[in-house]
Design an enzyme around this catalytic site. Structure first.
Site, PDB file in Angstrom:
ATOM      1  N   ASP A  35       0.773  -1.082   0.086  1.00  0.00           N
ATOM      2  CA  ASP A  35       0.061   0.104   0.256  1.00  0.00           C
ATOM      3  C   ASP A  35       1.020   1.333  -0.162  1.00  0.00           C
ATOM      4  O   ASP A  35       0.324   2.291   0.141  1.00  0.00           O
ATOM      5  CB  ASP A  35      -0.929   0.072   1.162  1.00  0.00           C
ATOM      6  CG  ASP A  35      -0.309   0.039   2.513  1.00  0.00           C
ATOM      7  OD1 ASP A  35       0.928  -0.012   2.621  1.00  0.00           O
ATOM      8  OD2 ASP A  35      -0.778  -0.076   3.585  1.00  0.00           O
ATOM      9  N   ASP A 248      15.596  21.139 -17.866  1.00  0.00           N
ATOM     10  CA  ASP A 248      16.243  19.985 -18.128  1.00  0.00           C
ATOM     11  C   ASP A 248      17.788  20.424 -18.672  1.00  0.00           C
ATOM     12  O   ASP A 248      18.070  20.745 -19.607  1.00  0.00           O
ATOM     13  CB  ASP A 248      15.803  19.039 -19.266  1.00  0.00           C
ATOM     14  CG  ASP A 248      16.640  17.891 -19.602  1.00  0.00           C
ATOM     15  OD1 ASP A 248      17.616  17.696 -18.737  1.00  0.00           O
ATOM     16  OD2 ASP A 248      16.238  17.439 -20.483  1.00  0.00           O
ATOM     17  N   HIS A 338      10.948  14.454 -22.091  1.00  0.00           N
ATOM     18  CA  HIS A 338      10.974  14.465 -23.667  1.00  0.00           C
ATOM     19  C   HIS A 338       9.684  14.596 -24.051  1.00  0.00           C
ATOM     20  O   HIS A 338       8.873  13.645 -24.104  1.00  0.00           O
ATOM     21  CB  HIS A 338      11.533  13.016 -23.956  1.00  0.00           C
ATOM     22  CG  HIS A 338      12.961  12.737 -23.225  1.00  0.00           C
ATOM     23  ND1 HIS A 338      13.395  11.502 -22.962  1.00  0.00           N
ATOM     24  CD2 HIS A 338      13.786  13.542 -23.089  1.00  0.00           C
ATOM     25  CE1 HIS A 338      14.514  11.611 -22.494  1.00  0.00           C
ATOM     26  NE2 HIS A 338      15.105  12.988 -22.817  1.00  0.00           N
TER      27      HIS A 338
HETATM   28 MN   LIG Z   1      17.729  16.360 -22.145  1.00  0.00          MN
END
Ligand SMILES: [Mn+2]
Length: 441
Positions: A35, A248, A338
């Site tokens: 859980d 990123d 992405h």
């Molecule tokens: Mn990247």
């Protein structure tokens, strides 16, 4: 009128289409058969269209009258005890400005009453469910349409992305300094994440890479658990997520703070690849052309250092670059790291080493957000076989390269918004050797 994510969805379809769009939001997932719940993060298409960050919701869009209808999960008191948040239907109608809200036990009734010609679904599970009501479904068009919408950012989305980038940029600077005194890779990760979590950024857009020494040549090294070798270099590929939107960023730097020796030489090659591809980024340019340009810069840099020899054109012919730069130059960035939209329907990846993994094969347009992330790695798994491959062998200075098999890798990654005339760089972390040296002195 200002474009919103929802208005863009309606605009993609022909006006007056007799169809519904149906999406299910994400559900909570657990660790194996326990859980223990993983932190909930909304499915990106659902988040894009509703802004709702809670699990178990559904949504309908009526393309005929451009209205949208939020489908609420019916929660019981047990849920309220364990999970807390149970808001009223009125709350959601008010807070999210939906045209109507109703509980999910009414969904079947709504489908049967409305009887549209088609229901566009966000995947197979949704289509299966809807076809139970005898309605015609289509699970291919909607994901494609949303990828198209999401690949061009609205002003509001760009604001959120600037915010994510700012926080990630600050965290990089903190982590860079920390790497100088840390003994273990995870100490650097801890300081990086501390900076984000303390301002409420609890989700990570991806698993960060905090790699020292030769670990920096492992493209998805997420162990982050090894001792930092003395005098090595450090690669940080880590982002931030703000209201669902990702940054990123990658930086590589010597722990000593001195860009000398072979590290300095190889670093300057990657920096040049980044500078030249970034300055080429503008509407009308193809990602694959930027990628190939980065490959040329890397090969000519290696040639200058005597690590490879021969004509650059011949090396390009045999894809020699993919030995040193085996991933794509960049990808779309947005609600997903992405992000969707990198390939439009009918466009296949290029079947060529190095380019096969290029995650965006689009001609750049204003409003797209892409990463540019050239890298240069010494990867034994690629170089060892190449030393005896008749195609590659003639170009490689084997004895020099053998001395570098433990070197690791270098990657530098910025995030760009494509503008009318060029780009806006969202990333604000030093990358010139002299600037990093000044910070680490
Ligand atoms: Mn990247």
């Amino acid at each position: 009128m200002e474009q919103t994510n929802r208005s863009k969805l309606f605009d993609v379809f022909k006006p007056d289409t007799d169809a519904l769009v149906y999406l299910r939001g994400g559900t909570v997932s657990h660790r194996y058969n326990t859980d223990f719940e993983y932190a909930f993060r909304q499915e990106s298409n659902f988040l894009y269209l509703t802004g709702i960050a809670e699990p178990d919701f559904h949504v309908l869009f009526d393309l005929k009258d451009r209205t949208w209808h939020l489908v609420l999960p019916k929660r019981d008191s047990k849920y309220a005890v364990w999970m807390g948040y149970v808001n009223s239907a009125d709350y959601y109608k008010e807070a999210f400005k939906a045209d109507s809200v109703f509980y999910d036990d009414k969904l079947e009734l709504v489908f049967r009453k409305r009887k549209p010609e088609t229901v566009y679904c966000n995947g197979e599970a949704e289509a299966q469910f809807v076809s139970n009501f005898g309605l015609k479904t289509d699970s291919a068009t909607l994901p494609e349409a949303l990828a198209y919408c999401r690949s061009i950012k609205t002003d509001r989305e760009l604001e959120l992305m600037r915010r994510a980038s700012k926080a990630a940029s600050e965290a990089h600077l903190i982590a860079m300094k920390r790497a100088q005194t840390a003994e273990w890779e995870y100490e650097v990760k801890a300081d990086y994440e501390h900076h984000l979590i303390k301002q409420g950024m609890l989700h990570h857009p991806y698993n960060g890479i905090f790699a020292s020494g030769k670990n920096s040549a492992i493209l998805h090294y997420v162990d982050n658990s090894r001792r930092i070798p003395k005098g090595s270099h450090f690669l940080i590929d880590a982002g931030a997520e703000y209201k669902g939107y990702a940054a990123d960023i990658t930086r590589t730097f010597p722990v000593s703070g001195k860009f000398d020796g072979v590290f300095g030489d190889l670093y300057r090659i990657v920096l040049r690849a980044l500078a030249e591809t970034t300055s080429g980024a503008r509407p009308g340019i193809k990602m694959e052309d930027l990628h190939l340009h980065a490959c040329q810069v890397i090969l000519s840099g290696l040639k200058d250092l005597g690590l490879v020899h021969g004509s650059i054109d011949d090396m390009m012919q045999v894809n020699l670059f993919a030995l040193f730069f085996p991933h794509g130059l960049g990808h779309f960035l947005g609600l997903d790291t992405h992000d969707v939209g990198g390939y439009l329907k009918g466009i296949e990846p290029i079947d060529r080493p190095g380019l096969r993994f290029l995650r965006a094969r689009r001609t750049l347009e204003k409003g797209m957000v892409v990463t540019i992330e050239p890298g240069l790695y010494m990867i034994p798994a690629l170089l060892e076989p190449a030393f005896s491959d008749p195609k590659h062998k003639p170009f490689l200075n084997e004895s020099k390269l053998r001395g570098l098999l433990d070197f690791g890798g270098i990657r530098i990654e910025d995030n760009l918004v494509i503008t009318e005339t060029g780009y806006e760089n969202l990333t604000n972390v030093p990358k010139k050797p002299e600037d990093i040296e000044a910070i680490l002195s």
